[in-house]
Design a protein around this motif. Structure first.
Motif, PDB file in Angstrom:
ATOM      1  N   TYR A 265       0.830  -1.206   0.000  1.00  0.00           N
ATOM      2  CA  TYR A 265       0.000   0.000   0.000  1.00  0.00           C
ATOM      3  C   TYR A 265       0.863   1.254   0.000  1.00  0.00           C
ATOM      4  N   GLN A 266       1.877   1.260   0.849  1.00  0.00           N
ATOM      5  CA  GLN A 266       2.767   2.418   0.903  1.00  0.00           C
ATOM      6  C   GLN A 266       3.476   2.640  -0.436  1.00  0.00           C
TER       7      GLN A 266
ATOM      8  N   THR B 170       0.998   4.047  -3.061  1.00  0.00           N
ATOM      9  CA  THR B 170       0.715   5.484  -2.904  1.00  0.00           C
ATOM     10  C   THR B 170       1.824   6.320  -3.539  1.00  0.00           C
TER      11      THR B 170
ATOM     12  N   ILE C 227      -6.598  -2.451   5.455  1.00  0.00           N
ATOM     13  CA  ILE C 227      -5.657  -2.154   6.546  1.00  0.00           C
ATOM     14  C   ILE C 227      -6.388  -1.616   7.767  1.00  0.00           C
ATOM     15  N   ASN C 228      -7.370  -0.763   7.533  1.00  0.00           N
ATOM     16  CA  ASN C 228      -8.107  -0.140   8.648  1.00  0.00           C
ATOM     17  C   ASN C 228      -9.263  -0.987   9.146  1.00  0.00           C
TER      18      ASN C 228
ATOM     19  N   LEU D  76      -6.022   1.314  -4.314  1.00  0.00           N
ATOM     20  CA  LEU D  76      -5.534   1.887  -3.052  1.00  0.00           C
ATOM     21  C   LEU D  76      -6.656   2.019  -2.020  1.00  0.00           C
TER      22      LEU D  76
ATOM     23  N   ARG E 233      -6.520   0.403   1.598  1.00  0.00           N
ATOM     24  CA  ARG E 233      -6.679   1.171   2.832  1.00  0.00           C
ATOM     25  C   ARG E 233      -7.809   0.614   3.675  1.00  0.00           C
TER      26      ARG E 233
END
Length: 327
Positions: free
Chosen positions: A38-39, A42, A72-73, A65, A69
């Motif tokens: 993900y990082q 981005t 991840i959250n 993305l 996200r």
């Protein structure tokens, strides 16, 4: 920058990120991988936007993305287990642990209220110092009984629930200062004693107790618990004990008080339902009082019997945690 070559080189990472995002469960290694991908994605999106912002590529990568996200959250799935554990273990254990505080307050405040009812009924002139003759007649003939049916039952239940929850919370929160608790209790004892004394003097004592008992047994017990727990919090900084600082003692008692405050919210809801639906109902007086007494007895059993078992389990767990291994 050759956009096609850039996308082709990194498309595998984006697809892998989207694949991990769609999975319901991830291992620790996969979760770490998803964060890294993900990082990186981005950064890729930022490069594309700044150099060759192709709308199709930007939209597609943005969608991937967003999925990453969200994954991840994403929190754990909802479970009733924490709430069930609180209701069957934490809350009754705290009630049992603080029992001497609220049982003492219950006995003391009940005795004071009874004494005030007797005093006002034995000395009719006392009520005249606070109420006019017209106000006394209005209270006896209309206001006392009419109060319980003035609003629709569901609205009245919500009103008394919030009022009683607020009063109980005030007793717990104000306990750190000690004195305000006695003021709040004094106002409540005075109201009950004065009203009861006026009703008894007018020969309507049976009406007073018939309308107070169905909900009052549980409702007043919750108030007494709030008062006892609040004073326990205040006593923590007055006498913290030899093994703790005042700050430690106050923090521990405050945590216990907050747990009890949360647990009393549904309890007071039950009291509000009794006050709105049972107290003014056309059921025989004996049956209304019996319903209130059964609910009250069930709560006491919950606090003292189930609470004792929950506290014993808690102590056993604490002892097991510190038990040294045997050879």
């Amino acid at each position: 920058m050759d956009l096609d070559a850039y996308v082709l080189e990194r498309a595998g990472e984006w697809e892998r990120m989207e694949h991990l995002a769609r999975r319901r469960r991830l291992s620790a290694a996969e979760a770490d991988e998803l964060v890294v991908l993900y990082q990186r994605a981005t950064t890729h999106l930022s490069v594309i936007r700044s150099r060759t912002p192709d709308p199709v590529v930007v939209a597609d990568l943005s969608r991937q993305l967003l999925a990453g996200r969200a994954a991840i959250n994403r929190g754990g799935r909802f479970s009733w287990r924490p709430a069930l554990h609180f209701l069957t273990d934490r809350f009754p254990a705290e009630l049992y642990r603080t029992r001497w505080w609220w049982l003492t307050m219950s006995a003391l405040l009940t005795a004071l209220s009874g004494a005030l009812i007797w005093y006002v009924s034995a000395n009719p002139g006392v009520a005249g110092m606070f109420l006019s003759d017209a106000e006394i007649r209005q209270l006896v003939q209309q206001d006392f009984v009419g109060y319980y049916s003035e609003y629709q039952a569901q609205n009245f239940a919500g009103q008394v629930w919030t009022n009683n929850a607020l009063l109980t919370a005030q007793c717990i929160a104000a306990g750190v200062l000690v004195v305000p608790v006695f003021y709040l209790l004094g106002v409540n004892v005075f109201s009950v004693g004065m009203t009861g004394g006026v009703m008894v003097t007018a020969g309507a004592g049976d009406t007073f107790f018939t309308y107070i008992a169905p909900h009052g047994l549980l409702e007043l017990t919750c108030l007494f618990i709030g008062a006892g727990v609040g004073l326990r919090i205040g006593w923590a900084w007055i006498a913290p004990g030899p093994a703790r600082t005042r700050r430690q003692a106050l923090a521990g008692r405050a945590r216990s008080g907050m747990l009890i405050a949360v647990g009393l919210v549904p309890t007071l809801l039950v009291a509000g339902i009794l006050e709105a639906y049972v107290t003014p109902s056309p059921l025989p007086a004996a049956l209304r009082i019996a319903i209130g007494a059964i609910v009250w007895a069930a709560f006491l059993a919950y606090a003292l019997i189930l609470g004792r078992a929950a506290e014993a389990r808690r102590q056993a767990d604490d002892e097991a945690a510190y038990e040294l291994p045997t050879a």
